[in-house]
Enzyme design. Structure first.
Site, PDB file in Angstrom:
ATOM      1  N   LYS A  61      24.292 -19.663 -23.810  1.00  9.52           N
ATOM      2  CA  LYS A  61      23.400 -18.633 -23.262  1.00  9.52           C
ATOM      3  C   LYS A  61      22.011 -18.850 -23.840  1.00  9.52           C
ATOM      4  CE  LYS A  61      23.153 -14.147 -24.788  1.00  9.52           C
ATOM      5  NZ  LYS A  61      21.785 -13.597 -24.843  1.00  9.52           N
ATOM      6  N   ASP A 120      19.879 -15.811 -19.561  1.00 12.36           N
ATOM      7  CA  ASP A 120      19.929 -14.352 -19.735  1.00 12.36           C
ATOM      8  C   ASP A 120      18.512 -13.796 -19.891  1.00 12.36           C
ATOM      9  OD1 ASP A 120      20.823 -11.777 -20.201  1.00 12.36           O
ATOM     10  OD2 ASP A 120      21.264 -12.134 -22.321  1.00 12.36           O
ATOM     11  N   LYS A 157      17.392 -11.200 -17.918  1.00 14.15           N
ATOM     12  CA  LYS A 157      17.430  -9.780 -17.518  1.00 14.15           C
ATOM     13  C   LYS A 157      16.243  -9.414 -16.615  1.00 14.15           C
ATOM     14  CE  LYS A 157      19.963  -8.284 -21.655  1.00 14.15           C
ATOM     15  NZ  LYS A 157      20.019  -9.532 -22.439  1.00 14.15           N
ATOM     16  N   ASP A 167      12.089  -6.269 -11.749  1.00 17.05           N
ATOM     17  CA  ASP A 167      10.764  -6.203 -11.148  1.00 17.05           C
ATOM     18  C   ASP A 167      10.949  -5.818  -9.679  1.00 17.05           C
ATOM     19  OD1 ASP A 167       7.960  -6.683 -10.597  1.00 17.05           O
ATOM     20  OD2 ASP A 167       7.939  -8.008 -12.334  1.00 17.05           O
ATOM     21  N   THR A 207      23.312  -1.886 -24.661  1.00 16.00           N
ATOM     22  CA  THR A 207      24.181  -1.309 -25.703  1.00 16.00           C
ATOM     23  C   THR A 207      23.374  -0.820 -26.904  1.00 16.00           C
ATOM     24  OG1 THR A 207      24.627  -3.566 -26.399  1.00 16.00           O
ATOM     25  CG2 THR A 207      26.348  -2.479 -25.143  1.00 16.00           C
ATOM     26  N   ARG A 237      26.029 -15.223 -33.607  1.00 11.34           N
ATOM     27  CA  ARG A 237      26.051 -15.524 -35.045  1.00 11.34           C
ATOM     28  C   ARG A 237      27.377 -15.990 -35.622  1.00 11.34           C
ATOM     29  NH1 ARG A 237      22.763 -10.151 -35.950  1.00 11.34           N
ATOM     30  NH2 ARG A 237      23.885  -9.808 -34.006  1.00 11.34           N
TER      31      ARG A 237
HETATM   32  O1  C5P Z   1      25.108 -12.865 -32.718  1.00 11.44           O
HETATM   33  P1  C5P Z   1      25.828 -12.019 -31.708  1.00 11.44           P
HETATM   34  O2  C5P Z   1      27.237 -12.478 -31.410  1.00 11.44           O
HETATM   35  O3  C5P Z   1      25.774 -10.539 -32.061  1.00 11.44           O
HETATM   36  O4  C5P Z   1      24.993 -12.253 -30.379  1.00 11.44           O
HETATM   37  C1  C5P Z   1      25.296 -11.599 -29.186  1.00 11.44           C
HETATM   38  C2  C5P Z   1      24.366 -12.070 -28.098  1.00 11.44           C
HETATM   39  O5  C5P Z   1      24.593 -11.230 -26.980  1.00 11.44           O
HETATM   40  C3  C5P Z   1      22.885 -11.954 -28.436  1.00 11.44           C
HETATM   41  O6  C5P Z   1      22.211 -12.986 -27.702  1.00 11.44           O
HETATM   42  C4  C5P Z   1      22.524 -10.590 -27.905  1.00 11.44           C
HETATM   43  O7  C5P Z   1      21.174 -10.502 -27.538  1.00 11.44           O
HETATM   44  C5  C5P Z   1      23.406 -10.521 -26.655  1.00 11.44           C
HETATM   45  N1  C5P Z   1      23.726  -9.173 -26.196  1.00 11.44           N
HETATM   46  C6  C5P Z   1      24.330  -8.215 -26.987  1.00 11.44           C
HETATM   47  N2  C5P Z   1      24.599  -6.976 -26.469  1.00 11.44           N
HETATM   48  C7  C5P Z   1      24.300  -6.699 -25.218  1.00 11.44           C
HETATM   49  C8  C5P Z   1      23.703  -7.653 -24.395  1.00 11.44           C
HETATM   50  C9  C5P Z   1      23.428  -8.905 -24.919  1.00 11.44           C
HETATM   51  O8  C5P Z   1      24.635  -8.473 -28.140  1.00 11.44           O
HETATM   52  N3  C5P Z   1      24.602  -5.534 -24.729  1.00 11.44           N
END
Ligand code: C5P
Length: 253
Positions: free
Chosen positions: A51, A78, A80, A83, A142, A233
């Site tokens: 992503k 991604d 998002k 517009d 979220t 992460r």
């Molecule tokens: O590091 P981690 O597993 O928390 O990363 C989750 C990824 O998903 C990040 O790129 C974050 O921006 C994205 N994301 C999220 N929650 C959402 C939408 C996207 O954590 N509701």
């Protein structure tokens, strides 16, 4: 040939097959192309897709995405989009040059915008001669809670608002929505089995929660009905990303 599957879902299934049914999408949350390249090489064969989000795209643009093309890994873009319909449609049409299998738009952009997004994704397929990229809706971020919704004038209960926007997305022919692990059950009930659910907030057993508040393990999320798992992460900040990804993959078998 009649496969007995609705045409749009047939495309989703074909795409899942190109991912070899590996539902792990690694969130490459960096601005550094070299770091992204190293990570993708380390994860090769252990994940289904990467992503790339606003952070990477703002720093490196479409050329940055093209520079990662030689890894031949499916890209979920991604950005998002949110517009007026014409602008979103043109932005989506412009992705024809960067080979992405899935992208996101905000469902709060409304019916005409979502329909324009799907029409544009069909134009991308015509331009590239490849399968139509999936267009996935973002419902309620979220990071927002009930009080935040109130502040922007939305009185509805948060879960009902998510389900309402997912229903709207589905009625506009979007392929699915992004949702938290705790929304999967409700959305599967509302939108059926063929709707793509892209799920971040995933934490393998024993890994740090970081800033994610409500998480599930990869196996739990898949069992509830996730289509794709977005994992950042836990994969990118580990000593050995490949081993971690393999362990996650094995936990799904
Ligand atoms: O590091 P981690 O597993 O928390 O990363 C989750 C990824 O998903 C990040 O790129 C974050 O921006 C994205 N994301 C999220 N929650 C959402 C939408 C996207 O954590 N509701």
């Amino acid at each position: 040939m009649d496969t007995g599957v609705k045409p749009e879902y047939d495309k989703i299934i074909r795409y899942s097959m190109t991912l070899n049914y590996n539902p792990i999408i690694c969130a490459i949350d960096t601005t550094d192309i070299d770091a992204a390249s190293v990570l993708i090489e380390q994860l090769r064969g252990s994940i289904g897709a990467i992503k790339l989000g606003l952070e990477f795209f703002t720093a490196n643009g479409a050329n940055g995405v093209r520079l990662l093309e030689h890894h031949q890994i499916p890209v979920f873009l991604d950005l998002k989009f949110h517009d007026i319909p014409n602008t979103v449609a043109k932005a989506i049409k412009a992705t024809a040059g960067i080979n992405t299998f899935m992208m996101t738009v905000h469902t709060s952009g409304g019916r005409a915008m979502m329909q324009a997004a799907i029409d544009a994704s069909m134009e991308v397929a015509t331009l590239t001669g490849k399968a139509r990229p999936l267009v996935i809706g973002v419902t309620v971020l979220t990071s927002l809670d009930q009080a935040d919704l109130h502040m922007i004038g939305i009185k509805e209960n948060l879960n009902d608002e998510v389900a309402r926007l997912a229903d709207l997305a589905q009625s506009c022919r979007l392929d699915g929505v992004v949702c938290s692990p705790y929304e999967i059950t409700n959305l599967r009930k509302h939108c059926g089995q063929d709707f793509t659910l892209v799920v971040p907030g995933i934490r393998p057993e024993g890994s740090a929660q970081d800033d994610q508040k409500r998480t599930l393990t990869p196996a739990e999320a898949m069992k509830k009905g996730a289509t794709y798992l977005v994992i950042g992460r836990p994969l990118t900040q580990t000593q050995n990303p490949r081993d971690t990804a393999q362990t996650i993959l094995n936990s799904l078998k």
